[in-house]
Design a protein around this motif. Structure first.
Motif, short mmCIF file in Angstrom:
data_model
loop_
_atom_site.label_atom_id
_atom_site.label_comp_id
_atom_site.label_asym_id
_atom_site.label_seq_id
_atom_site.Cartn_x
_atom_site.Cartn_y
_atom_site.Cartn_z
N THR A 37 138.55 54.30 27.59
CA THR A 37 137.31 55.04 27.42
C THR A 37 136.87 55.72 28.71
OG1 THR A 37 136.56 53.53 25.68
CG2 THR A 37 134.87 54.83 26.76
N LEU A 38 137.07 55.03 29.85
CA LEU A 38 136.52 55.51 31.12
C LEU A 38 137.50 56.29 31.98
CD1 LEU A 38 134.48 52.37 32.26
CD2 LEU A 38 133.62 54.45 31.17
N PHE A 39 138.80 55.94 31.93
CA PHE A 39 139.74 56.45 32.94
C PHE A 39 140.80 57.35 32.31
CE2 PHE A 39 138.26 52.25 34.43
CZ PHE A 39 137.59 52.67 35.58
N PRO A 40 140.67 58.68 32.46
CA PRO A 40 141.66 59.60 31.91
C PRO A 40 142.96 59.58 32.70
CG PRO A 40 140.02 60.82 33.16
CD PRO A 40 139.57 59.39 33.14
N ILE A 41 144.06 59.88 32.03
CA ILE A 41 145.36 60.02 32.71
C ILE A 41 145.87 61.45 32.64
CG2 ILE A 41 146.06 57.61 32.35
CD1 ILE A 41 147.84 58.74 30.01
N ALA A 42 145.34 62.26 31.72
CA ALA A 42 145.77 63.65 31.58
C ALA A 42 144.66 64.44 30.93
CB ALA A 42 147.05 63.75 30.76
N LYS A 43 144.64 65.74 31.19
CA LYS A 43 143.60 66.60 30.63
C LYS A 43 144.24 67.77 29.88
CE LYS A 43 143.09 69.18 34.98
NZ LYS A 43 142.18 69.56 36.07
N ASP A 44 143.41 68.42 29.07
CA ASP A 44 143.85 69.60 28.30
C ASP A 44 145.16 69.36 27.58
OD1 ASP A 44 141.60 70.92 29.13
OD2 ASP A 44 142.57 72.01 30.76
N VAL A 45 145.19 68.30 26.78
CA VAL A 45 146.40 67.92 26.06
C VAL A 45 146.42 68.64 24.70
CG1 VAL A 45 147.81 66.02 25.20
CG2 VAL A 45 146.32 65.66 27.19
N LYS A 46 147.48 69.39 24.45
CA LYS A 46 147.63 70.17 23.23
C LYS A 46 148.93 69.80 22.54
CE LYS A 46 145.64 74.03 25.84
NZ LYS A 46 145.92 75.37 26.41
N ILE A 47 148.93 69.91 21.23
CA ILE A 47 150.13 69.68 20.43
C ILE A 47 150.45 70.94 19.65
CG2 ILE A 47 151.18 68.33 18.57
CD1 ILE A 47 149.42 66.01 19.33
N GLN A 48 151.74 71.28 19.62
CA GLN A 48 152.19 72.40 18.79
C GLN A 48 153.45 71.96 18.05
OE1 GLN A 48 153.88 76.38 20.31
NE2 GLN A 48 151.78 76.90 19.69
N VAL A 49 153.43 72.14 16.74
CA VAL A 49 154.58 71.80 15.90
C VAL A 49 155.08 73.08 15.23
CG1 VAL A 49 155.43 70.45 13.96
CG2 VAL A 49 153.69 69.48 15.49
N GLU A 50 156.36 73.37 15.42
CA GLU A 50 156.98 74.51 14.75
C GLU A 50 157.90 73.98 13.66
OE1 GLU A 50 159.86 78.41 15.54
OE2 GLU A 50 159.25 77.14 17.22
N PHE A 51 157.68 74.42 12.43
CA PHE A 51 158.48 73.96 11.31
C PHE A 51 159.63 74.92 11.04
CE2 PHE A 51 154.51 71.68 10.64
CZ PHE A 51 155.00 70.40 10.39
N ASN A 52 160.73 74.35 10.59
CA ASN A 52 161.98 75.09 10.38
C ASN A 52 162.01 75.63 8.95
OD1 ASN A 52 164.61 75.97 10.14
ND2 ASN A 52 165.56 73.98 10.52
N PRO A 53 162.01 76.96 8.74
CA PRO A 53 162.00 77.52 7.38
C PRO A 53 163.25 77.22 6.58
CG PRO A 53 162.35 79.25 9.01
CD PRO A 53 162.02 78.01 9.78
N ALA A 54 164.33 76.78 7.25
CA ALA A 54 165.54 76.43 6.52
C ALA A 54 165.40 75.09 5.81
CB ALA A 54 166.74 76.38 7.48
N THR A 55 164.45 74.26 6.25
CA THR A 55 164.31 72.92 5.67
C THR A 55 162.92 72.63 5.12
OG1 THR A 55 163.83 72.06 7.88
CG2 THR A 55 166.12 71.90 7.11
N VAL A 56 161.91 73.37 5.58
CA VAL A 56 160.52 73.11 5.17
C VAL A 56 159.93 74.39 4.59
CG1 VAL A 56 158.22 72.36 5.90
CG2 VAL A 56 160.26 71.37 6.99
N ALA A 57 159.40 74.28 3.38
CA ALA A 57 158.77 75.44 2.74
C ALA A 57 157.30 75.55 3.08
CB ALA A 57 158.94 75.35 1.22
N GLU A 58 156.60 74.41 3.11
CA GLU A 58 155.16 74.39 3.37
C GLU A 58 154.80 73.13 4.14
OE1 GLU A 58 154.06 76.55 -0.92
OE2 GLU A 58 153.60 74.43 -0.57
N TYR A 59 153.64 73.17 4.79
CA TYR A 59 153.15 72.00 5.52
C TYR A 59 151.63 72.01 5.53
CZ TYR A 59 151.96 75.15 9.35
OH TYR A 59 151.41 76.17 10.10
N ARG A 60 151.07 70.85 5.77
CA ARG A 60 149.61 70.72 5.93
C ARG A 60 149.32 69.68 7.00
NH1 ARG A 60 145.08 67.72 3.93
NH2 ARG A 60 146.44 66.24 2.85
#
Length: 494
Positions: free
Chosen positions: A304-327
């Motif tokens: 709660t008090l002590f951060p180890i990293a800032k501005d953490v972002k996640i990006q997931v790219e899906f493969n159209p050859a195997t995945v049609a849709e995602y949520r």
């Protein structure tokens, strides 16, 4: 936009539910990979939604759907992700793929991130300002008395060389205690014990004075943080959420973070609390019981008090050859534009020592039951995608070290080696996280959970409770049972 005053009714971003205020957001929908293959969001380690949902159900009333943030429900619990080996690479990533229990033929992807846990001997000093709402709206047993117990609990967790100051606000704001070393614990506790509630709510002036005190005692090698304890009922001074947001953003750049502890029901302004915490680079929790105070401020005080990293972002790219849709399940208030991932000027969430974060996606494999009808003129699948038909997608994480303005990149594939053939074969923690997400989605209306019921959630829980030393998973089981009996009653605020 005014977020206080009478009457408390809003249009657009905020609206009234009784007198509790929540951000009105649309639930994430399915995306066609051929049109929008990339999903980007800011990390979220808040848990406030879980506490509010629990408080509602303990009153035998269903929460309003916008009070339910699925990711905060899921991230309330601990999961056994492997820890990173060193602080140099402060995150480990775990990926699982397994059949969705909601719709046959679809799959769930669980992405788990575990942060490096700082050794207790190397924790930085803490320069904390307790900003305590003592207005008349806090005059209830589950408000100021619980705030005082919570602050005393946190005081007992701090080291002798840490510093604490106290600012209170009602009709006006003032310094109740100048920065004081924790070794003078009795003096600090005496000030907390004498606090009483009364008057209007000059919250913005309190925030200004709290930041000023934190800056006066700024520790360049330590953690400088304002901890706001309130029901969020600001009605004196600056009450415009955009003005407050801009103010805490500017103070954040000076090295002072803001965390928010919410208390009470009836006039709880969750929308404003989320705005302040997200833009102050702090976390938001909702304290409805002394046990929740113990969890947040004792058991999880380090994260709660002590951060180890800032501005953490996640990006997931899906493969159209195997995945049609995602949520993406949840994270509606944390969504980012695709280009924001590479832009180090765009703010994102902080992660504390040892914290874990979970994200869930529901995907439709190519040939599976789609949410959209087939297009006559489909998007062309590239040869690069065909060449990676063993992958469902690719996870990328960007983060900044606390002392750096430049982000670093971690990545891992979502490949078929991470997949199991049946839901029951998935890791126990993955199935438990699915049960929590299912429950949250049912409370939000169950748009994407198929024929799933509360009884189905309980069946999953019966096989996934596992090691439950603190009883949190057992408590969750009871919340699901309470939702069954509350489901025929009016929702909170309606």
């Amino acid at each position: 936009m005014d977020v206080a005053g009478a009457p408390r009714r809003f249009t657009g971003q905020y609206y009234e539910q009784g007198r509790d205020i929540f951000t009105d957001v649309d639930q994430n929908t399915f995306k066609a990979v051929g049109e929008e293959p990339v999903s980007t969001f800011s990390i979220d380690v808040d848990t406030a939604s879980y506490g509010f949902v629990r408080a509602s159900l303990n009153r035998n009333v269903l929460p309003t759907p916008d009070a339910v943030r699925t990711e905060e429900m899921v991230n309330y619990f601990r999961y056994k992700y492997p820890a990173p080996a060193s602080r140099e690479q402060p995150f480990s990533t775990t990926v699982n793929v397994f059949p969705s229990p909601w719709t046959e033929g679809r799959k769930l992807v669980r992405v788990g991130i575990k942060g490096y846990e700082l050794p207790s001997a190397s924790l930085p000093r803490a320069n904390l300002v307790f900003l305590i709402d003592t207005s008349g709206s806090m005059n209830a047993p589950n408000k100021l008395p619980l705030v005082k117990q919570s602050m005393l609990m946190l005081l007992g967790r701090l080291d002798a060389d840490d510093h604490v100051a106290i600012v209170t606000y009602a009709g006006n704001a003032g310094t109740a205690l100048p920065p004081t070393p924790v070794r003078e614990k009795a003096r600090i506790a005496a000030v907390i014990e004498t606090l009483g509630a009364g008057g209007s709510t000059a919250g913005a002036e309190g925030i200004r004075q709290a930041y000023e005190l934190a800056a006066q005692n700024l520790d360049p090698d330590g953690v400088n943080r304002v901890i706001l304890a309130t029901d969020g009922d600001f009605n004196v001074g600056i009450t415009n959420s955009e003005e407050l947001k801009g103010y805490v953003e500017r103070e954040r750049e000076k090295g002072v973070l803001l965390s928010v502890l919410g208390f009470g029901m009836g006039n709880y302004n969750d929308a404003l609390m989320q705005t302040l915490a997200q833009n102050g680079n702090g976390n938001a929790a909702y304290i409805d019981t002394i046990n929740e105070a113990r969890k947040t401020l004792l058991d999880e005080a380090t994260s709660t008090l002590f951060p180890i990293a800032k501005d953490v972002k996640i990006q997931v790219e899906f493969n159209p050859a195997t995945v049609a849709e995602y949520r993406l399940i949840g994270y509606e208030t944390r969504m980012l534009k695709r280009e924001d991932f590479e832009n180090d000027k765009v703010d994102a969430g902080d992660v504390g020592s040892g914290q874990a974060v979970t994200a869930l996606y529901e995907i439709v494999p190519v040939g599976g039951p789609r949410a959209f009808g087939e297009r006559r003129y489909g998007t062309r699948i590239t040869e690069a995608a065909r060449g990676n038909d063993t992958e469902y997608g690719f996870v990328k994480i960007r983060y900044k070290r606390l002392d750096s303005p430049t982000s670093r990149l971690l990545s891992t594939p979502i490949d078929r080696t991470k997949e199991v053939a049946s839901f029951d074969s998935a890791p126990r923690d993955a199935r438990f996280a699915t049960a929590v997400a299912s429950f949250a989605e049912l409370l939000r209306g169950g748009r994407y959970t198929g024929s799933m019921t509360y009884d189905d959630v309980l069946k999953i829980l019966g096989k996934t409770r596992g090691d439950d030393a603190f009883g949190y998973r057992s408590e969750f089981d009871q919340l699901v049972r309470r939702a069954k009996t509350a489901s025929s009653m009016a929702r909170l605020g309606s």
